[in-house]
Design a protein around this motif. Structure first.
Motif, PDB file in Angstrom:
ATOM      1  N   ILE A  61     113.493 -61.891  17.195  1.00 24.48           N
ATOM      2  CA  ILE A  61     112.534 -60.793  17.366  1.00 24.48           C
ATOM      3  C   ILE A  61     112.995 -59.859  18.477  1.00 24.48           C
ATOM      4  N   LEU A  62     113.496 -60.432  19.568  1.00 28.09           N
ATOM      5  CA  LEU A  62     113.998 -59.600  20.661  1.00 28.09           C
ATOM      6  C   LEU A  62     115.219 -58.795  20.230  1.00 28.09           C
ATOM      7  N   VAL A  63     116.134 -59.446  19.517  1.00 27.58           N
ATOM      8  CA  VAL A  63     117.355 -58.764  19.077  1.00 27.58           C
ATOM      9  C   VAL A  63     117.011 -57.558  18.211  1.00 27.58           C
ATOM     10  N   THR A  64     116.099 -57.723  17.273  1.00 25.36           N
ATOM     11  CA  THR A  64     115.778 -56.642  16.342  1.00 25.36           C
ATOM     12  C   THR A  64     114.815 -55.621  16.944  1.00 25.36           C
ATOM     13  N   SER A  65     114.033 -56.017  17.939  1.00 29.16           N
ATOM     14  CA  SER A  65     113.103 -55.084  18.577  1.00 29.16           C
ATOM     15  C   SER A  65     113.800 -54.186  19.591  1.00 29.16           C
ATOM     16  N   PHE A  66     114.958 -54.624  20.106  1.00 28.64           N
ATOM     17  CA  PHE A  66     115.672 -53.863  21.132  1.00 28.64           C
ATOM     18  C   PHE A  66     117.120 -53.616  20.678  1.00 28.64           C
ATOM     19  N   PRO A  67     117.336 -52.659  19.785  1.00 29.50           N
ATOM     20  CA  PRO A  67     118.693 -52.391  19.304  1.00 29.50           C
ATOM     21  C   PRO A  67     119.585 -51.738  20.357  1.00 29.50           C
ATOM     22  N   ASP A  68     118.997 -51.022  21.309  1.00 32.65           N
ATOM     23  CA  ASP A  68     119.794 -50.370  22.345  1.00 32.65           C
ATOM     24  C   ASP A  68     120.324 -51.413  23.335  1.00 32.65           C
ATOM     25  N   PRO A  69     121.644 -51.431  23.620  1.00 33.85           N
ATOM     26  CA  PRO A  69     122.211 -52.460  24.498  1.00 33.85           C
ATOM     27  C   PRO A  69     121.585 -52.499  25.882  1.00 33.85           C
ATOM     28  N   GLY A  70     121.314 -51.320  26.469  1.00 29.53           N
ATOM     29  CA  GLY A  70     120.719 -51.293  27.803  1.00 29.53           C
ATOM     30  C   GLY A  70     119.327 -51.886  27.816  1.00 29.53           C
ATOM     31  N   GLU A  71     118.510 -51.484  26.833  1.00 34.08           N
ATOM     32  CA  GLU A  71     117.153 -52.032  26.749  1.00 34.08           C
ATOM     33  C   GLU A  71     117.183 -53.512  26.415  1.00 34.08           C
ATOM     34  N   ARG A  72     118.140 -53.910  25.558  1.00 32.18           N
ATOM     35  CA  ARG A  72     118.220 -55.326  25.201  1.00 32.18           C
ATOM     36  C   ARG A  72     118.552 -56.176  26.430  1.00 32.18           C
ATOM     37  N   ALA A  73     119.435 -55.682  27.284  1.00 30.30           N
ATOM     38  CA  ALA A  73     119.771 -56.417  28.507  1.00 30.30           C
ATOM     39  C   ALA A  73     118.540 -56.582  29.386  1.00 30.30           C
ATOM     40  N   LYS A  74     117.723 -55.518  29.488  1.00 30.59           N
ATOM     41  CA  LYS A  74     116.490 -55.620  30.278  1.00 30.59           C
ATOM     42  C   LYS A  74     115.530 -56.636  29.651  1.00 30.59           C
ATOM     43  N   ALA A  75     115.428 -56.596  28.323  1.00 32.99           N
ATOM     44  CA  ALA A  75     114.539 -57.537  27.636  1.00 32.99           C
ATOM     45  C   ALA A  75     115.000 -58.975  27.854  1.00 32.99           C
ATOM     46  N   PHE A  76     116.305 -59.196  27.741  1.00 31.35           N
ATOM     47  CA  PHE A  76     116.822 -60.537  27.987  1.00 31.35           C
ATOM     48  C   PHE A  76     116.695 -60.927  29.451  1.00 31.35           C
ATOM     49  N   GLY A  77     116.680 -59.923  30.329  1.00 28.87           N
ATOM     50  CA  GLY A  77     116.436 -60.229  31.733  1.00 28.87           C
ATOM     51  C   GLY A  77     115.060 -60.842  31.930  1.00 28.87           C
ATOM     52  N   VAL A  78     114.067 -60.248  31.288  1.00 27.69           N
ATOM     53  CA  VAL A  78     112.710 -60.808  31.348  1.00 27.69           C
ATOM     54  C   VAL A  78     112.673 -62.177  30.674  1.00 27.69           C
ATOM     55  N   TRP A  79     113.266 -62.259  29.482  1.00 29.19           N
ATOM     56  CA  TRP A  79     113.248 -63.513  28.719  1.00 29.19           C
ATOM     57  C   TRP A  79     113.931 -64.641  29.487  1.00 29.19           C
ATOM     58  N   GLY A  80     115.123 -64.373  30.045  1.00 28.60           N
ATOM     59  CA  GLY A  80     115.848 -65.402  30.777  1.00 28.60           C
ATOM     60  C   GLY A  80     115.101 -65.862  32.011  1.00 28.60           C
ATOM     61  N   THR A  81     114.453 -64.911  32.693  1.00 30.06           N
ATOM     62  CA  THR A  81     113.670 -65.277  33.870  1.00 30.06           C
ATOM     63  C   THR A  81     112.493 -66.155  33.485  1.00 30.06           C
ATOM     64  N   VAL A  82     111.818 -65.775  32.409  1.00 30.61           N
ATOM     65  CA  VAL A  82     110.673 -66.571  31.949  1.00 30.61           C
ATOM     66  C   VAL A  82     111.123 -67.969  31.546  1.00 30.61           C
ATOM     67  N   LEU A  83     112.280 -68.066  30.889  1.00 35.59           N
ATOM     68  CA  LEU A  83     112.797 -69.370  30.477  1.00 35.59           C
ATOM     69  C   LEU A  83     113.063 -70.256  31.689  1.00 35.59           C
ATOM     70  N   GLY A  84     113.739 -69.700  32.696  1.00 40.07           N
ATOM     71  CA  GLY A  84     114.027 -70.475  33.900  1.00 40.07           C
ATOM     72  C   GLY A  84     112.780 -70.824  34.683  1.00 40.07           C
ATOM     73  N   ILE A  85     111.865 -69.856  34.800  1.00 37.86           N
ATOM     74  CA  ILE A  85     110.629 -70.117  35.532  1.00 37.86           C
ATOM     75  C   ILE A  85     109.788 -71.150  34.787  1.00 37.86           C
TER      76      ILE A  85
END
Length: 482
Positions: free
Chosen positions: A123-147
């Motif tokens: 869902i994240l991959v397809t919702s954020f096709p732009d590489p810059g926005e996708r990196a930001k989205a994964f930044g949130v996702w990765g932080t949430v995963l670790g937290i």
């Protein structure tokens, strides 16, 4: 021409990140509250271990099937089905009156997690096709995963004070909110009937049984050891089933995992990064609570609170990291994160039976948070760089499988080292706390091998900048190097 980005994509990110948080939290929350569960339900030591192991076993074993079903049946459908099952499993766990119901509930949660996790990533991959926005989205996702993994320890410690069942009851309102959020925000993705290939039944069966056998063999080493017939039998089954799965995929008209995916440099690099990061993070979330409670005498609540620097470090670094990825590419973030984890291990292997929180545990937990963010955000950005609408679920599942297998293997090796070293020292008359500390030193030292491989991977495979996802028709083109 690519479709316009979904205007609701940031709210979609909030929804799926909350789901990932719940899945990650339930993977670690039982560690801290395990003694209370054991006393109340009368579980044996082996039964208690399988409360955690069943979740990991089915989560890891069913991920590829879950990812493929997300591509075939629709990402939102799989997400919703997984959340409903996870919530039901939480209710069963919270109301368990015996070991059988609790183990069944954890099994159901593992199955559900295998549906939710690849759906979240796709869902994240397809919702954020732009590489810059996708990196930001994964930044949130990765932080949430670790937290989520860190808060599992904090919440577990707090829950012990009021009752372990609430760790599962709290999932119920969250699950209801996630179902509502997905229905309102996540677009329905239904492949057209004519374009949907039949499910590769033989591939699904051999992949699921092969991965389940592999994960079972790894996690059972903590119960039986590496040479027990059950362990060896599981590894033997995996050694037969996984090559058979590969052979089926090469000849299948509609493979569960398209072999072309494994020729993408991005998928291989991201998958190896996930495997190595999982191989370090899960053992750390096991060894540190063991040291704090059994050597330093911390209460479960104090043990959980000791992880606050990990959470804070992740929240501080995560917003900055996507900008670094955009400017320098993934190598700097991944290698830098790995280097900090090496420093953390150096401190960990030197701890004694008496340690100050401020001079020892605070640096360890803070370095753990910063280092993990560097790896947890970078690897999915790299691994999904070339994912398309048609294969986002499968690519996401491959990354999740790598993380689960790496975590299980890293934990099994570390626990084996701890047990052998502790037993040997105790047999020579060393005091219990000193023997366990020596065992923890050796267990932590095994993780240096993972870090050496991680540094090698970062320097050799993580290069360039995140690339835009290709369209499905460009599948046969030379993959973009990352």
């Amino acid at each position: 021409m690519s479709a316009a980005p979904d205007p609701r994509r940031w709210w979609v990110l909030v929804t799926v990140s909350l789901a990932q948080f719940m899945v990650a939290l339930d993977g670690t929350v039982v560690n801290v509250m395990a003694p209370q569960v054991q006393r109340e339900l009368g579980l044996s030591t082996t039964g208690l271990q399988w409360v955690a192991n069943l979740y990991v076993l089915l989560f890891g074993g069913l991920l590829l099937l879950g990812g493929r079903l997300a591509d075939q049946l629709g990402r939102r459908r799989m997400f919703l089905a997984g959340i409903v099952l996870f919530t039901l499993g939480s209710v069963l766990a919270g109301t368990a009156d015996g070991s059988g119901q609790l183990l069944a509930a954890r099994a159901l949660q593992g199955v559900a997690a295998a549906a939710v996790s690849p759906a979240v990533l796709s869902i994240l991959v397809t919702s954020f096709p732009d590489p810059g926005e996708r990196a930001k989205a994964f930044g949130v996702w990765g932080t949430v995963l670790g937290i989520g993994a860190s808060v599992g320890a904090i919440l577990g410690g707090a829950i012990v004070e009021i009752g372990w069942r609430w760790a599962f009851y709290l999932n119920v309102p969250v699950g209801v909110a996630l179902v509502a959020g997905a229905l309102l925000l996540v677009g329905a993705h239904r492949p057209e009937p004519g374009s949907r290939p039949p499910l590769d039944g033989a591939g699904a069966l051999t992949a699921t049984l092969g991965l389940t056998s592999l994960v079972y063999g790894i996690v059972s080493t903590t119960d039986h050891g590496w040479t027990h017939p059950l362990t060896l039998g599981a590894f033997a089954a995996a050694a037969v089933l996984l090559p058979l799965f590969a052979r089926i995929e090469l000849s299948s008209a509609a493979p569960l995992v398209d072999p072309r995916l494994l020729r993408r440099r991005s998928v291989l690099a991201g998958g190896l990064g996930e495997l190595l990061t999982g191989g370090l993070s899960l053992p750390c979330f096991f060894l540190l609570p063991l040291y704090m409670q059994d050597v330093l005498g911390y209460s479960p609540l104090r043990t959980g609170l000791a992880y606050i620097p990990t959470c804070l470090a992740m929240m501080v670094v995560a917003p900055v990291l996507p900008k670094l990825l955009e400017r320098t590419g993934p190598r700097a973030a991944y290698v830098g994160g790995t280097a900090l984890l090496v420093v953390m291990l150096v401190v960990l292997v030197s701890v004694g039976t008496h340690a100050s929180y401020w001079t020892t545990l605070l640096p360890i937990t803070a370095l753990l948070g910063v280092g993990l963010v560097g790896c947890l955000i970078t690897t999915p950005v790299v691994g999904t760089a070339e994912a398309t609408e048609a294969d986002a679920g499968t690519v996401s599942a491959l990354l999740n499988v790598s993380s689960q297998i790496g975590g299980a293997l890293g934990l099994a090796v570390a626990v084996t080292a701890v047990q052998h070293r502790t037993t040997a020292l105790a047999g020579r008359g060393v005091a219990a706390d000193e023997a366990l500390t020596g065992g923890l030193h050796l267990g932590a030292a095994t993780l240096f091998g993972w870090m050496a491989l991680s540094l090698l991977l970062g320097f050799t495979a993580f290069r360039g900048r995140p690339a835009a996802a290709p369209v499905a028709e460009a599948e046969e083109k030379e993959p973009v190097r990352v």
